[in-house]
Design an enzyme around this catalytic site. Structure first.
Site, PDB file in Angstrom:
ATOM      1  N   TYR A 109      88.670   3.948  53.441  1.00 13.00           N
ATOM      2  CA  TYR A 109      87.321   4.300  53.874  1.00 13.00           C
ATOM      3  C   TYR A 109      87.435   5.144  55.134  1.00 13.00           C
ATOM      4  O   TYR A 109      88.258   4.873  56.008  1.00 13.00           O
ATOM      5  CB  TYR A 109      86.524   3.025  54.187  1.00 13.00           C
ATOM      6  CG  TYR A 109      85.183   3.285  54.848  1.00 13.00           C
ATOM      7  CD1 TYR A 109      84.010   3.315  54.094  1.00 13.00           C
ATOM      8  CD2 TYR A 109      85.086   3.504  56.234  1.00 13.00           C
ATOM      9  CE1 TYR A 109      82.786   3.568  54.693  1.00 13.00           C
ATOM     10  CE2 TYR A 109      83.858   3.760  56.831  1.00 13.00           C
ATOM     11  CZ  TYR A 109      82.724   3.790  56.065  1.00 13.00           C
ATOM     12  OH  TYR A 109      81.513   4.040  56.654  1.00 13.00           O
ATOM     13  N   GLU A 198      80.185   9.620  55.383  1.00 13.63           N
ATOM     14  CA  GLU A 198      80.880   8.463  54.850  1.00 13.63           C
ATOM     15  C   GLU A 198      81.651   8.889  53.615  1.00 13.63           C
ATOM     16  O   GLU A 198      81.087   9.508  52.717  1.00 13.63           O
ATOM     17  CB  GLU A 198      79.853   7.390  54.498  1.00 13.63           C
ATOM     18  CG  GLU A 198      80.476   6.039  54.294  1.00 13.63           C
ATOM     19  CD  GLU A 198      79.422   4.950  54.131  1.00 13.63           C
ATOM     20  OE1 GLU A 198      79.360   4.059  54.987  1.00 13.63           O
ATOM     21  OE2 GLU A 198      78.677   4.993  53.141  1.00 13.63           O
TER      22      GLU A 198
END
Lengths: 393, 291
Positions: A109, A198
């Site tokens: 991530y 993101e």
């Protein structure tokens, strides 16, 4: 303002942030052509909506043949995708992104947001890719590496080292690739006035390459004026129609589930009004900030938008007149009730400059639907009672 | 006494001759604020509202001795105006303008701190010391002089809070609208100790809202440093997560920034937390004793 995954990836590509190759499609036929053009043996058909959780909702599917790309695209296009971020009503899928399949060895991530306490962007990275980052933050915060970057110095090598060592990336070639990835992402975050980026997941392939498998970006609305290219990416079909219409009249509107329509000046007081209604046993039907200069036109528009919601049983107009005098606002409200057919009781609380004159104007107008209130508590209480069907005088 | 500004404070206006700047500068002067000049590039040497206009903040400071600047320039020019004020040695810049990009404010605030300049705002109603000095856009007549300090993220809730305090028979020492943007200047953390140190402030009203963690930081500070009674309201208990409620910073992201979280922290710090803004006045009367 938010953009679609495929648009975020266009920006990534411009900055040299590696992504799998992909082409956007509006029809199943186009999806098939795209897959042919991309080549390979495996493709991913991805619904493009402004919400996360698409995979779980059935909006991301793997295809192992060109025909399957077409079948899946025709299933996904036109479907109403419900995810944990869309609300129960879901979102209509109008575009699918056809992407080449990737060889996934690891899922990570990577994200950038403004750290409001530090007042600088913070890069967040985690080895727990594919999971919701808030869940990771809650359950195992030690698995998130956070590196704040002071824009005065920009992304330095030490920031990169903190990231890779924090993530446990030990291979020097991989370290170099990951640092380059993060540094480019920081650059595009700053240069485009992004509010958040993101990438979840960011994958490591079998051959040790890092690729942005997903991409989500939001931008600072106040800075869009200097980014016409990003403004062009706006997809109005993704935005709530009423909220959008309201914004064109300088009103800030958000619809909620309750029964009492609210029209208030100032965002804080608007929230405070909703809270007071709730506290008194009612339910707010919306947030509506009419801004600093409430006049007949904005108030009329406000009534119109509030009344589009069939659940509304009463309206509470709560205005604290500052520089704008209350008597003028009272006249504006009366004017507005002539422009729009208001069929529910309207409780009006006006306070501030010339409040007594305003109350007098409302009384003299003698419109049965319009009821004056003396203060916030009185107004909220009357609105709650009116919504329950009580007659208020 | 009061905090930050008083009847002797000399104020200049950046964006003096614009529509907003002119209107509010005039209102401030009518309230008694010592507006000693303004800055509008290429209008230096002229006069506006009976006060001199300068091309640069440096010129204005040199000629008037102003220590505070009220900023009304359009959003795209806010950062530049703030940095110019800092560079010219201004002590406090009150930024009224709404819609300044976050990245700009980040840079401008960092520069202001480097030059020891305090900032209030952006996107705020400003600061007022009752009956002495109003720097901003709030309706002056609500703020009767008294012993209650007020700090608020929201403009209209500042008025609502002050009005209730006055209706209960009390008054305001200084009220500061700190704004609700993601990056703001002075906040609770800096202002609460100022009110604590001000002998004429006997109680403090603190109005916050969802988003960010300034109120959580404030709770910590109150527990450690503040002895005066504090009444707090946090707007947005009924706000849904992920929806921006008007202010750029008023958004609940994930589980952070909720009203409940903030109210609990403040209550644990001994603050009198009210559930509705309609109870602010009553709560002040309770903590100070009925008048």
């Amino acid at each position: 303002m938010n953009i679609h995954e495929y648009q975020a990836k266009q920006i990534f590509a411009k900055y040299g942030v590696p992504t799998p190759r992909g082409i956007i499609a509006n029809t199943p036929a186009q999806a098939m052509t795209n897959a042919q053009e991309l080549g390979g043996k495996i493709w991913v058909v991805k619904a493009q909506i402004h919400a996360g959780g698409r995979g779980l909702g059935g909006g991301v599917k793997l295809a192992r043949s060109i025909e399957e790309v077409k079948t899946l695209a025709s299933e996904i296009l036109g479907m109403t995708l419900v995810t944990h971020q869309t609300g129960p009503q879901g979102k209509l899928v109008q575009k699918v992104y056809i992407e080449e399949g990737a060889d996934i060895a690891d899922e990570l991530y990577l994200g950038i947001v403004l750290d409001r306490a530090k007042e600088m962007p913070v890069i967040m990275a985690s080895t727990q890719g594919g999971m919701e980052i808030e869940k990771v933050a809650h359950e195992s915060p030690e698995k998130i590496v956070k590196v704040a970057v002071d824009p005065a110095i920009g992304f330095q090598s030490f920031h990169g080292r903190e990231l890779v060592f924090g993530l446990g990336i030990t291979d020097p070639a991989e370290q170099k690739k990951f640092i380059s990835f993060a540094s480019k992402l920081y650059k595009l975050y700053m240069e485009n006035d992004a509010e958040m980026i993101e990438i979840n997941p960011l994958i490591k392939t079998g051959s040790g390459e890092f690729l942005a498998l997903d991409g989500k970006m939001g931008f600072d609305d106040s800075a869009l004026g200097r980014h016409p290219d990003i403004e062009d990416m706006r997809d109005i079909s993704e935005e709530d129609r009423d909220e959008r219409e309201a914004s064109q009249y300088g009103l800030s509107y958000i619809s909620l589930d309750g029964e009492i329509g609210c029209m208030v000046n100032g965002a804080g007081l608007a929230m405070g009004t909703m809270d007071t209604i709730n506290y008194m046993g009612g339910t707010p039907a919306n947030f509506l900030d009419v801004g600093g200069s409430a006049n007949a036109q904005t108030v009329a528009k406000g009534f119109e938008i509030i009344l589009k919601n069939p659940n509304v049983k009463a309206i509470f107009v709560n205005i604290f007149g500052g520089i704008v005098r209350c008597d003028r606002i009272a006249n504006g409200i009366l004017e507005a009730t002539k422009l729009v057919n208001v069929h529910v009781p309207v409780i009006v609380r006006l306070d501030g400059t010339n409040a007594p004159e305003a109350a007098e104007i409302l009384r003299n107008a003698n419109i049965p639907n319009v009821i004056a209130a003396t203060d916030l508590a009185d107004g909220a209480a009357k609105a709650v009672r009116a919504a329950k069907g009580e007659k208020i005088i | 006494m009061s905090i930050l500004v008083n009847k002797d404070t000399k104020v200049i206006v950046q964006g003096f001759t614009g529509k907003e700047g002119s209107f509010h500068a005039e209102q401030c002067m009518a309230y008694g604020t010592k507006i000693v000049g303004g800055v509008t590039p290429n209008k230096g040497g002229t006069e506006h509202l009976g006060q001199p206009v300068f091309n640069t903040v440096k010129d204005a400071v040199a000629s008037t001795g102003a220590t505070v600047s009220m900023i009304f320039v359009p959003p795209a020019f806010v950062a530049d105006a703030v940095m110019e004020a800092a560079d010219a040695g201004i002590d406090l810049a009150v930024i009224i303008t709404e819609g300044a990009p976050v990245r700009d404010m980040q840079a401008a605030k960092a520069y202001a701190i480097k030059h020891n300049m305090k900032t209030i705002g952006p996107n705020c109603p400003g600061i007022i010391t009752a009956d002495e000095c109003k720097i901003g856009i709030m309706p002056g007549m609500i703020f009767k002089k008294g012993n209650v300090g007020l700090i608020s993220k929201s403009g209209t809730l500042t008025y609502e809070g002050a009005n209730q305090v006055v209706k209960e028979g009390f008054g305001i020492s200084t009220a500061v609208g700190i704004g609700g943007d993601p990056i703001i200047g002075l906040s609770y953390k800096q202002l609460l100790p100022m009110f604590e140190a001000d002998p004429d402030t006997h109680a403090i009203v603190m109005i916050g809202e969802i988003g960010g963690d300034l109120e959580i930081q404030a709770a910590k500070l109150i527990k450690e440093q503040i002895t005066k009674p504090v009444v707090a309201f946090i707007a947005g208990q009924t706000a849904p997560a992920g929806k921006r409620m008007g202010h750029a910073g008023a958004i609940i992201s994930g589980s952070a920034g909720t009203a409940k979280e903030k109210m609990d922290a403040l209550e644990a710090a001994g603050v009198r937390v009210v559930v509705s803004p309609a109870d602010i006045g009553k709560a002040i009367a309770e903590v100070l004793g009925k008048k």
